[in-house]
Motif scaffolding. Structure first.
Motif, short mmCIF file in Angstrom:
data_model
loop_
_atom_site.label_atom_id
_atom_site.label_comp_id
_atom_site.label_asym_id
_atom_site.label_seq_id
_atom_site.Cartn_x
_atom_site.Cartn_y
_atom_site.Cartn_z
N UNK B 112 0.84 -1.21 0.00
CA UNK B 112 0.00 0.00 0.00
C UNK B 112 0.87 1.25 0.00
N UNK B 113 1.88 1.24 0.86
CA UNK B 113 2.77 2.41 0.96
C UNK B 113 3.51 2.63 -0.36
N UNK B 114 4.00 1.54 -0.96
CA UNK B 114 4.71 1.67 -2.23
C UNK B 114 3.79 2.24 -3.31
N UNK B 115 2.55 1.72 -3.36
CA UNK B 115 1.59 2.22 -4.35
C UNK B 115 1.29 3.70 -4.13
N UNK B 116 1.14 4.09 -2.87
CA UNK B 116 0.87 5.49 -2.54
C UNK B 116 2.05 6.38 -2.94
N UNK B 117 3.26 5.90 -2.69
CA UNK B 117 4.45 6.68 -3.05
C UNK B 117 4.58 6.80 -4.57
N UNK B 118 4.28 5.70 -5.27
CA UNK B 118 4.32 5.75 -6.74
C UNK B 118 3.29 6.76 -7.26
N UNK B 119 2.08 6.70 -6.68
CA UNK B 119 1.02 7.62 -7.10
C UNK B 119 1.43 9.08 -6.88
N UNK B 120 1.85 9.40 -5.67
CA UNK B 120 2.22 10.79 -5.37
C UNK B 120 3.45 11.21 -6.19
N UNK B 121 4.40 10.29 -6.35
CA UNK B 121 5.59 10.59 -7.15
C UNK B 121 5.24 10.90 -8.58
N UNK B 122 4.30 10.14 -9.15
CA UNK B 122 3.90 10.39 -10.55
C UNK B 122 3.11 11.69 -10.67
N UNK B 123 2.36 12.05 -9.64
CA UNK B 123 1.65 13.34 -9.66
C UNK B 123 2.67 14.48 -9.69
N UNK B 124 3.68 14.38 -8.82
CA UNK B 124 4.74 15.41 -8.80
C UNK B 124 5.42 15.47 -10.16
N UNK B 125 5.77 14.31 -10.70
CA UNK B 125 6.45 14.25 -12.01
C UNK B 125 5.58 14.86 -13.11
N UNK B 126 4.27 14.55 -13.05
CA UNK B 126 3.35 15.09 -14.05
C UNK B 126 3.32 16.60 -14.04
N UNK B 127 3.27 17.19 -12.85
CA UNK B 127 3.24 18.66 -12.76
C UNK B 127 4.59 19.26 -13.14
N UNK B 128 5.67 18.58 -12.76
CA UNK B 128 6.99 19.10 -13.12
C UNK B 128 7.20 19.10 -14.64
N UNK B 129 6.77 18.01 -15.26
CA UNK B 129 6.98 17.88 -16.72
C UNK B 129 6.11 18.84 -17.51
N UNK B 130 4.94 19.17 -16.99
CA UNK B 130 4.05 20.03 -17.76
C UNK B 130 4.00 21.45 -17.19
N UNK B 131 4.96 21.76 -16.31
CA UNK B 131 4.99 23.14 -15.78
C UNK B 131 5.59 24.07 -16.82
N UNK B 132 5.05 25.30 -16.87
CA UNK B 132 5.56 26.26 -17.86
C UNK B 132 6.93 26.78 -17.47
#
Lengths: 73, 132
Positions: B112-132
Motif C-alpha cells: 500500500x505504501x509503495x503504491x501510494x508513493x508511486x502515485x504521489x511521485x507520478x503526480x509530482x512528475x506530471x506537474x513538473x513535466x508540464x509546468x511552464x
C-alpha cells in the motif's frame, strides 16, 4: 505531457496580447482551466483537449488552426 | 509549485516519515509486544497519515481540478493500481505458503505504501513535466 505536445505550437500569447493583454487567469476562467494549465499550454508543455482548444479559439474569435498548429514529424 | 503538487509532496513526506518511524519502532519493539499493543503501534503511523492527508485535503478542497489535473491524476492512479495489484497478488497468493501473521500484515502495508508513493511521485512528475 505527451508526444504530441512537442509538435503542437500555438499563438495564444500573441492572441492574448491582441485581446487587450488578456491575462492567463482570465483566459483560464473563460475556458474552464487554471492559470497554470494555460501557462503550460502556451509553453507547449501540455496539449489541451479538442473541446478546450475549440473553446479557446472561440474566446479569441478565431478558427482552431489560427490558434493551434500541428506539424507532423 | 502548484497546490496539487504541494499536496502530493505532503503525502510523500508524511508517508515516508510515518512508515520509517513505524519500521524502526516495529524492528526494535515488535517481538516483545502483545497483539493489542502491536495493533496500537500500527495505528500510530496510520492515524498520523490520516490526519496529515485530511489537513492537506481541507487546505486545497476549494480548487476544482481542470482537465490537466485530471489527466495527471488518472495516469498516476493507473500506474499505482498496477503496483498495488502486483503487491497484493504477491502477498495474498504467494506469501501465505511461506509466511504468516504479522509478516503478511507488514507486507500488505508495504504494498500500500509503495503504491501510494508511486502515485504521489507520478503526480509530482506530471506537474513538473508540464509546468511552464
Amino acid at each position: 505531457m505527451n508526444d504530441d505536445s512537442a509538435r503542437l505550437t500555438n499563438q495564444i500569447r500573441t492572441l492574448r496580447f491582441l485581446a487587450g493583454e488578456m491575462t492567463q487567469a482570465e483566459l483560464g476562467q473563460r475556458v474552464g482551466l487554471t492559470r497554470q494549465t494555460i501557462a503550460a499550454i502556451e509553453a507547449g508543455k501540455y496539449a489541451p483537449s479538442l473541446s478546450c482548444a475549440f473553446r479557446m479559439a472561440e474566446v479569441f474569435g478565431k478558427r482552431l488552426d489560427e490558434v493551434f498548429q500541428w506539424t507532423p514529424n | 509549485m502548484e497546490s496539487r503538487e504541494r499536496q502530493a509532496w505532503v503525502y510523500i513526506l508524511s508517508t515516508l516519515v510515518a512508515m520509517a518511524g513505524y519500521a524502526l519502532a516495529a524492528w526494535r519493539w515488535h517481538e516483545g509486544l502483545g497483539p493489542v499493543a502491536r495493533i496500537g503501534l500500527l495505528a500510530v503511523p496510520l492515524s498520523f497519515m490520516g490526519v496529515v492527508s485530511l489537513g492537506a485535503w481541507l487546505m486545497y478542497r476549494g480548487e476544482a481540478p481542470d482537465e490537466r489535473d485530471l489527466a495527471i491524476a488518472q495516469r498516476a492512479t493507473s500506474v499505482a493500481y498496477g503496483v498495488l495489484m502486483a503487491g497484493f497478488l504477491y502477498v495474498g497468493m504467494m506469501l501465505p505458503f511461506t509466511h504468516g501473521g504479522w509478516y503478511l500484515v507488514h507486507s500488505a502495508l508495504a504494498a500500500i505504501v509503495l503504491a501510494e508513493l508511486v502515485h504521489s511521485g507520478l503526480v509530482v512528475r506530471g506537474y513538473r513535466r508540464s509546468a511552464a
